[in-house]
Enzyme design. Structure first.
Site, PDB file in Angstrom:
ATOM      1  N   GLU A  54       0.872  -1.178   0.000  1.00  0.00           N
ATOM      2  CA  GLU A  54       0.000   0.000   0.000  1.00  0.00           C
ATOM      3  C   GLU A  54       0.906   1.224   0.000  1.00  0.00           C
ATOM      4  O   GLU A  54       1.883   1.278   0.744  1.00  0.00           O
ATOM      5  CB  GLU A  54      -0.899  -0.049   1.254  1.00  0.00           C
ATOM      6  N   ASP A  91       5.405   1.727  -3.343  1.00  0.00           N
ATOM      7  CA  ASP A  91       4.726   1.886  -4.621  1.00  0.00           C
ATOM      8  C   ASP A  91       4.591   0.503  -5.271  1.00  0.00           C
ATOM      9  O   ASP A  91       5.599  -0.173  -5.483  1.00  0.00           O
ATOM     10  CB  ASP A  91       5.596   2.819  -5.483  1.00  0.00           C
ATOM     11  N   ASP A 108      -9.020   5.027  -8.781  1.00  0.00           N
ATOM     12  CA  ASP A 108      -9.213   5.230 -10.219  1.00  0.00           C
ATOM     13  C   ASP A 108      -7.843   5.506 -10.878  1.00  0.00           C
ATOM     14  O   ASP A 108      -6.888   5.845 -10.195  1.00  0.00           O
ATOM     15  CB  ASP A 108     -10.154   6.419 -10.459  1.00  0.00           C
ATOM     16  N   ASP A 146      -6.337  -3.716  -5.830  1.00  0.00           N
ATOM     17  CA  ASP A 146      -7.464  -2.998  -5.210  1.00  0.00           C
ATOM     18  C   ASP A 146      -7.101  -1.526  -5.170  1.00  0.00           C
ATOM     19  O   ASP A 146      -6.756  -0.979  -4.129  1.00  0.00           O
ATOM     20  CB  ASP A 146      -7.676  -3.577  -3.801  1.00  0.00           C
ATOM     21  N   SER A 147      -7.171  -0.899  -6.327  1.00  0.00           N
ATOM     22  CA  SER A 147      -6.623   0.453  -6.485  1.00  0.00           C
ATOM     23  C   SER A 147      -7.712   1.509  -6.507  1.00  0.00           C
ATOM     24  O   SER A 147      -8.898   1.217  -6.559  1.00  0.00           O
ATOM     25  CB  SER A 147      -5.858   0.518  -7.808  1.00  0.00           C
TER      26      SER A 147
HETATM   27  N1  AG3 Z   1     -11.215   0.986  -4.834  1.00  0.00           N
HETATM   28  C1  AG3 Z   1     -11.809   1.605  -5.911  1.00  0.00           C
HETATM   29  C2  AG3 Z   1     -12.806   2.202  -6.331  1.00  0.00           C
HETATM   30  C3  AG3 Z   1     -13.048   3.122  -7.389  1.00  0.00           C
HETATM   31  C4  AG3 Z   1     -14.092   4.086  -7.020  1.00  0.00           C
HETATM   32  N2  AG3 Z   1     -14.220   5.157  -7.943  1.00  0.00           N
HETATM   33  C5  AG3 Z   1     -14.965   6.246  -7.752  1.00  0.00           C
HETATM   34  N3  AG3 Z   1     -15.700   6.391  -6.718  1.00  0.00           N
HETATM   35  N4  AG3 Z   1     -14.944   7.171  -8.648  1.00  0.00           N
HETATM   36  C6  AG3 Z   1     -11.990   0.697  -3.728  1.00  0.00           C
HETATM   37  C7  AG3 Z   1     -11.210   0.315  -2.547  1.00  0.00           C
HETATM   38  C8  AG3 Z   1     -11.966  -0.607  -1.671  1.00  0.00           C
HETATM   39  N5  AG3 Z   1     -11.106  -1.502  -0.990  1.00  0.00           N
END
Ligand code: AG3
Length: 286
Positions: A108, A139, A160, A157-158
């Site tokens: 992370e 990174d 956007d 699990d990123s």
């Molecule tokens: N990760 C990504 C979500 C993308 C959400 N995009 C947005 N709201 N525009 C979620 C992390 C959860 N562990």
């Protein structure tokens, strides 16, 4: 009368989702991004990064079920996992329900996301004390360069594809993930939404780059109320296992894991995409 407080995320230039805020818990700028956690009547606590909703207490089960249980029901024996991002801890929590997993390297970039979620979202950040966790603040792009033939599963699990998460959507990164996976490894990622044009273009590019890197790529979907359009995609990229042909419903059901969104009927269904989504994805691939 006290002033009403509302949060809004713009889903496109002319559309936004608003939530009434009853209490602000965290509002800070980390080295990497703006982190906020606040309370809402409908969605419970909400985590945003740079103003975009990452999760809400009410619907996070959908995203975390789908990003973890779909690949876990396909690969027959996952022992080594690389989790990239996911600082809120939701994906880690679901992974830790599988006793055969021996090690989870979690990379992370932002330690403050972990700190704040451990404090204010304890039901999500529930597995940080699991002894199998090897938590690395780094990174993801750089970390994955140095590993070969090591992981059974890589979970991306990123955020956007802009800001600190941008490099996690590049061809270079997918190529390094391919190398870091074992010969029958699986990669899953959050694959954006197919609906609003800007998100759809990102989804098309992700699919194009994944299919240029992996022999087998399938996209699956879920309904996530707090995300733009509520319709979200996940990518499944693999060197060997097919998410439908190699999926063993009996084997997964025999585990007796309760999941409030995922089930083995839905496993098959979630890979059946609407026509416009199929067209979108195929439009980028020669
Ligand atoms: N990760 C990504 C979500 C993308 C959400 N995009 C947005 N709201 N525009 C979620 C992390 C959860 N562990």
């Amino acid at each position: 009368m006290a002033k009403e407080l509302w949060f809004a995320e713009y889903h496109d230039d002319n559309t936004r989702l608003g939530m009434r805020v009853t209490r602000e818990l965290v509002a800070m700028q980390s080295e990497f991004q703006a982190i906020e956690i606040f309370e809402t009547p409908t969605f419970g606590r909400v985590l945003t990064l740079d103003g975009l909703v990452m999760l809400t207490e009410k619907d996070e089960f959908i995203y975390h079920d789908m990003i973890i249980h779909v690949p876990m029901a396909v690969h027959p024996k996952v022992q080594n996992v690389l989790l990239i991002g996911g600082g809120d801890g939701g994906s880690l929590r679901e992974l830790c329900r599988y006793p055969e997993i021996e090690q989870i390297d979690m990379v992370e970039i932002d330690s403050e996301v972990v700190n704040q979620c451990r404090r204010f979202l304890p039901q999500v950040a529930a597995a940080y004390d699991d002894p199998r966790l090897n938590l690395i603040f780094a990174d993801g792009l750089k970390f994955v360069r140095h590993n070969t033939d090591k992981y059974d599963l890589i979970v991306i699990d990123s955020t956007d594809p802009f800001g600190p998460g941008e490099s996690l959507f590049t061809k270079e990164f997918y190529g390094n993930c391919h190398r870091a996976l074992r010969a029958d490894g699986i990669l899953v990622n959050q694959h954006e939404s197919p609906y609003y044009p800007a998100d759809a273009e990102e989804a098309r590019l992700i699919y194009q780059r994944l299919t240029a890197t992996f022999p087998l790529v399938r996209v699956y979907q879920a309904h996530i109320p707090c995300y733009p359009s509520g319709h979200w995609l996940f990518g499944f990229a693999s060197k060997r296992w097919d998410p439908l042909q190699d999926f063993d419903a009996e084997r997964w059901n025999a585990r007796g894991l309760y999941t409030r969104y995922y089930n083995t009927d839905l496993h098959t269904g979630c890979f059946q995409l609407p026509t416009y989504v199929k067209e979108l994805l195929e439009s980028g691939v020669e």
